[in-house]
Design an enzyme around this catalytic site. Structure first.
Site, PDB file in Angstrom:
ATOM      1  N   LYS A  83       0.862  -1.184   0.000  1.00 12.52           N
ATOM      2  CA  LYS A  83       0.000   0.000   0.000  1.00 12.52           C
ATOM      3  C   LYS A  83       0.900   1.237   0.000  1.00 12.52           C
ATOM      4  O   LYS A  83       1.773   1.392   0.863  1.00 12.52           O
ATOM      5  CB  LYS A  83      -0.872  -0.031   1.256  1.00 12.52           C
TER       6      LYS A  83
HETATM    7  C1  E4P Z   1      -8.207   2.256   3.418  1.00 12.93           C
HETATM    8  O1  E4P Z   1      -7.528   1.392   2.938  1.00 12.93           O
HETATM    9  C2  E4P Z   1      -8.145   2.719   4.781  1.00 12.93           C
HETATM   10  O2  E4P Z   1      -7.496   1.715   5.560  1.00 12.93           O
HETATM   11  C3  E4P Z   1      -9.467   2.943   5.423  1.00 12.93           C
HETATM   12  O3  E4P Z   1     -10.524   2.432   4.648  1.00 12.93           O
HETATM   13  C4  E4P Z   1      -9.686   4.320   5.915  1.00 12.93           C
HETATM   14  O4  E4P Z   1     -10.922   4.368   6.573  1.00 12.93           O
HETATM   15  P1  E4P Z   1     -11.315   5.539   7.585  1.00 12.93           P
HETATM   16  O5  E4P Z   1     -11.549   6.777   6.782  1.00 12.93           O
HETATM   17  O6  E4P Z   1     -12.559   5.059   8.247  1.00 12.93           O
HETATM   18  O7  E4P Z   1     -10.147   5.703   8.520  1.00 12.93           O
END
Ligand code: E4P
Length: 216
Positions: A83
């Site tokens: 990521k």
């Molecule tokens: C995406 O990969 C993130 O890990 C996540 O979905 C972010 O979510 P949030 O906005 O609820 O922190």
């Protein structure tokens, strides 16, 4: 539609996996930090539970640093997806990782132009954050429609991984648009099963059945 769980909590991953509908896992530095465990050990645990793509996020923000972290994580297991934040250095690294056949998930996407750049860099997944856009009074799901349309127009193979999902309707809307993946916190996965008419209907079926068996 593939279902990923968005957590680094082992109990939640185990429970979601036991439901038989889990295809993968996404983590991020905030979710990992919440668990207070060594990330490498955590990844080893997750790999034992889920046989699917598992996103591990780099924390470097320069090309060389991102590549170093990425190659280390990718060497752990074929299911690890790197990521990478949607920044210039990040996309440069994604291009190189793609050439090395390492799968990537470009995160923190908030605009269609960013998503187009990620696809051009060869990203395996793009992660647009719908909930965080909704939070600032911008329709997050409009972004999903735009990205899906753009990718279709040019036949990009990058998969649209809808992130920052806050409730079941986000999943429904993303499915109607034709997004490839939704990553959801456990609380949202849990809510997908619920309907009051199911509960009421089942209670009635069981009580009627009991009347029959009580007569015997
Ligand atoms: C995406 O990969 C993130 O890990 C996540 O979905 C972010 O979510 P949030 O906005 O609820 O922190």
């Amino acid at each position: 539609m593939k279902f990923f769980i968005d957590t680094a909590n082992i109990d939640e991953i185990k429970e979601a996996a036991s439901l038989g509908i889990l295809d993968g896992v996404t983590t991020n530095p905030s979710l990992v930090s919440k668990e207070g465990k060594d990330f490498r050990k955590l990844l080893d645990e997750i790999l034992k539970i889920v046989d699917g793509p598992i996103s591990a996020e780099v924390v470097s923000t320069d090309y060389d640093g991102i590549l170093k972290e990425a190659r280390e994580y990718a060497a752990i297991h074929k299911n690890i997806v790197i990521k990478v934040p949607l920044i210039k250095e990040g996309l440069k690294a994604v291009k190189t990782l793609t050439e090395e056949k390492i799968n990537t998930n470009v995160t923190l996407c908030f605009s269609p132009s960013q998503a187009l750049l990620a696809a051009k860099a060869g990203a395996t997944y793009i992660s647009p954050f719908v909930g965080r856009l909704d939070d600032i009074s911008t329709n997050g799901m409009d972004l999903i429609s735009q990205i899906v349309q753009i990718y279709r127009n040019y036949d990009y193979q990058t998969q649209v991984l809808v992130a920052s999902i806050r409730h079941p309707l986000h999943l429904v809307e993303a499915s109607l648009i034709g997004a490839d993946v939704c990553t959801m916190p456990f609380s949202v996965i849990d809510k997908l099963f619920n309907h009051p008419l199911t509960d009421n209907g089942l209670a009635k079926f069981l009580s009627d059945w009991k009347k029959l068996t009580d007569k015997k």
